[in-house]
Design a protein around this motif. Sequence first.
Motif, PDB file in Angstrom:
ATOM      1  N   ILE A   3      -0.048  14.574   3.421  1.00  0.00           N
ATOM      2  CA  ILE A   3       0.065  12.836   3.594  1.00  0.00           C
ATOM      3  C   ILE A   3      -0.672  12.429   2.577  1.00  0.00           C
ATOM      4  O   ILE A   3      -1.825  12.873   1.917  1.00  0.00           O
ATOM      5  CB  ILE A   3      -0.826  12.702   5.089  1.00  0.00           C
ATOM      6  N   TYR A   4      -0.307  11.217   2.097  1.00  0.00           N
ATOM      7  CA  TYR A   4      -0.753  10.518   1.009  1.00  0.00           C
ATOM      8  C   TYR A   4      -1.116   9.192   1.399  1.00  0.00           C
ATOM      9  O   TYR A   4      -0.832   8.375   2.244  1.00  0.00           O
ATOM     10  CB  TYR A   4       0.267  10.395  -0.221  1.00  0.00           C
ATOM     11  N   ASN A   5      -2.085   8.490   0.542  1.00  0.00           N
ATOM     12  CA  ASN A   5      -2.495   7.195   0.817  1.00  0.00           C
ATOM     13  C   ASN A   5      -2.030   6.223  -0.399  1.00  0.00           C
ATOM     14  O   ASN A   5      -1.940   6.770  -1.553  1.00  0.00           O
ATOM     15  CB  ASN A   5      -4.099   6.906   0.548  1.00  0.00           C
ATOM     16  N   LEU A   6      -1.317   5.354  -0.370  1.00  0.00           N
ATOM     17  CA  LEU A   6      -0.859   4.536  -1.032  1.00  0.00           C
ATOM     18  C   LEU A   6      -2.026   3.396  -1.393  1.00  0.00           C
ATOM     19  O   LEU A   6      -2.522   2.558  -0.352  1.00  0.00           O
ATOM     20  CB  LEU A   6       0.496   3.525  -0.571  1.00  0.00           C
ATOM     21  N   VAL A   7      -2.456   3.100  -2.609  1.00  0.00           N
ATOM     22  CA  VAL A   7      -3.429   2.463  -2.940  1.00  0.00           C
ATOM     23  C   VAL A   7      -3.099   1.328  -4.126  1.00  0.00           C
ATOM     24  O   VAL A   7      -2.435   1.669  -5.049  1.00  0.00           O
ATOM     25  CB  VAL A   7      -4.857   2.734  -3.324  1.00  0.00           C
ATOM     26  N   ILE A   8      -3.709   0.022  -4.124  1.00  0.00           N
ATOM     27  CA  ILE A   8      -3.626  -0.785  -5.589  1.00  0.00           C
ATOM     28  C   ILE A   8      -4.942  -1.178  -5.838  1.00  0.00           C
ATOM     29  O   ILE A   8      -5.790  -1.327  -5.043  1.00  0.00           O
ATOM     30  CB  ILE A   8      -2.757  -2.089  -4.979  1.00  0.00           C
ATOM     31  N   PRO A   9      -5.175  -1.379  -7.163  1.00  0.00           N
ATOM     32  CA  PRO A   9      -6.165  -1.849  -7.786  1.00  0.00           C
ATOM     33  C   PRO A   9      -6.415  -3.284  -7.764  1.00  0.00           C
ATOM     34  O   PRO A   9      -5.463  -4.080  -7.939  1.00  0.00           O
ATOM     35  CB  PRO A   9      -6.266  -1.097  -9.125  1.00  0.00           C
ATOM     36  N   TYR A  23     -11.600  -2.224  -7.518  1.00  0.00           N
ATOM     37  CA  TYR A  23     -11.772  -1.795  -6.041  1.00  0.00           C
ATOM     38  C   TYR A  23     -10.200  -1.466  -5.621  1.00  0.00           C
ATOM     39  O   TYR A  23      -9.311  -2.060  -6.151  1.00  0.00           O
ATOM     40  CB  TYR A  23     -12.109  -3.095  -5.299  1.00  0.00           C
ATOM     41  N   TRP A  24     -10.338  -0.480  -4.883  1.00  0.00           N
ATOM     42  CA  TRP A  24      -9.076   0.094  -4.528  1.00  0.00           C
ATOM     43  C   TRP A  24      -8.631  -0.583  -2.795  1.00  0.00           C
ATOM     44  O   TRP A  24      -9.674  -0.341  -2.071  1.00  0.00           O
ATOM     45  CB  TRP A  24      -8.984   1.637  -4.465  1.00  0.00           C
ATOM     46  N   HIS A  25      -7.401  -0.955  -2.694  1.00  0.00           N
ATOM     47  CA  HIS A  25      -7.086  -1.183  -1.370  1.00  0.00           C
ATOM     48  C   HIS A  25      -5.941  -0.562  -0.901  1.00  0.00           C
ATOM     49  O   HIS A  25      -5.002  -0.375  -1.449  1.00  0.00           O
ATOM     50  CB  HIS A  25      -6.604  -2.746  -1.298  1.00  0.00           C
ATOM     51  N   ARG A  26      -6.265   0.252   0.157  1.00  0.00           N
ATOM     52  CA  ARG A  26      -5.089   0.992   1.094  1.00  0.00           C
ATOM     53  C   ARG A  26      -3.884   0.014   1.395  1.00  0.00           C
ATOM     54  O   ARG A  26      -4.456  -0.734   2.251  1.00  0.00           O
ATOM     55  CB  ARG A  26      -5.926   1.811   1.930  1.00  0.00           C
ATOM     56  N   VAL A  27      -2.841   0.330   1.156  1.00  0.00           N
ATOM     57  CA  VAL A  27      -1.720  -0.426   1.533  1.00  0.00           C
ATOM     58  C   VAL A  27      -0.772   0.186   2.362  1.00  0.00           C
ATOM     59  O   VAL A  27       0.439  -0.538   2.644  1.00  0.00           O
ATOM     60  CB  VAL A  27      -1.182  -1.368   0.199  1.00  0.00           C
ATOM     61  N   GLY A  28      -1.028   1.527   2.479  1.00  0.00           N
ATOM     62  CA  GLY A  28       0.205   2.265   3.236  1.00  0.00           C
ATOM     63  C   GLY A  28      -0.213   3.705   3.146  1.00  0.00           C
ATOM     64  O   GLY A  28      -1.211   4.138   2.647  1.00  0.00           O
ATOM     65  N   GLY A  59      -7.745  12.043   1.146  1.00  0.00           N
ATOM     66  CA  GLY A  59      -9.046  12.791   0.778  1.00  0.00           C
ATOM     67  C   GLY A  59      -9.378  12.851  -0.521  1.00  0.00           C
ATOM     68  O   GLY A  59     -10.314  13.158  -0.981  1.00  0.00           O
ATOM     69  N   GLN A  60      -8.462  12.429  -1.539  1.00  0.00           N
ATOM     70  CA  GLN A  60      -8.625  12.398  -2.826  1.00  0.00           C
ATOM     71  C   GLN A  60      -9.406  11.191  -3.520  1.00  0.00           C
ATOM     72  O   GLN A  60      -8.975  10.137  -2.785  1.00  0.00           O
ATOM     73  CB  GLN A  60      -7.407  12.609  -3.621  1.00  0.00           C
ATOM     74  N   ASN A  61     -10.463  11.133  -4.310  1.00  0.00           N
ATOM     75  CA  ASN A  61     -11.072   9.983  -4.556  1.00  0.00           C
ATOM     76  C   ASN A  61     -10.138   9.226  -5.469  1.00  0.00           C
ATOM     77  O   ASN A  61      -9.475   9.777  -6.371  1.00  0.00           O
ATOM     78  CB  ASN A  61     -12.419  10.203  -5.250  1.00  0.00           C
ATOM     79  N   GLU A  62     -10.314   7.728  -5.511  1.00  0.00           N
ATOM     80  CA  GLU A  62      -9.715   6.951  -6.499  1.00  0.00           C
ATOM     81  C   GLU A  62     -10.303   7.062  -7.803  1.00  0.00           C
ATOM     82  O   GLU A  62     -11.502   7.572  -7.835  1.00  0.00           O
ATOM     83  CB  GLU A  62      -9.687   5.644  -5.887  1.00  0.00           C
ATOM     84  N   PRO A  63      -9.607   6.826  -8.773  1.00  0.00           N
ATOM     85  CA  PRO A  63     -10.108   6.873 -10.076  1.00  0.00           C
ATOM     86  C   PRO A  63     -10.953   5.585 -10.488  1.00  0.00           C
ATOM     87  O   PRO A  63     -11.048   4.588  -9.751  1.00  0.00           O
ATOM     88  CB  PRO A  63      -8.962   6.690 -11.118  1.00  0.00           C
TER      89      PRO A  63
END
Length: 74
Positions: A3-9, A23-28, A59-63
Amino acid sequence: MTIYNLVIPEERTDKQSGEVKTYWHRVGSAFTQKSGKGFNLVIPEGVSISGRVLMLERGQNEPESAAEAFNGEG
């Protein structure tokens, strides 16, 4: 199944220090198809996204920055 998180900066400049912070926002979310040949993307109703989307294993951290995430093309 992975499972993956979709994030936008979203990059903001700190008013006091002038430092740019990301700042990262989870969008899906996304998960692999049973065949292993694609992904199913789940984006909640009402979420509007544009630009680049980063897919990270849950579970992986955002850059630290969008530039780092998108190989200097952020």
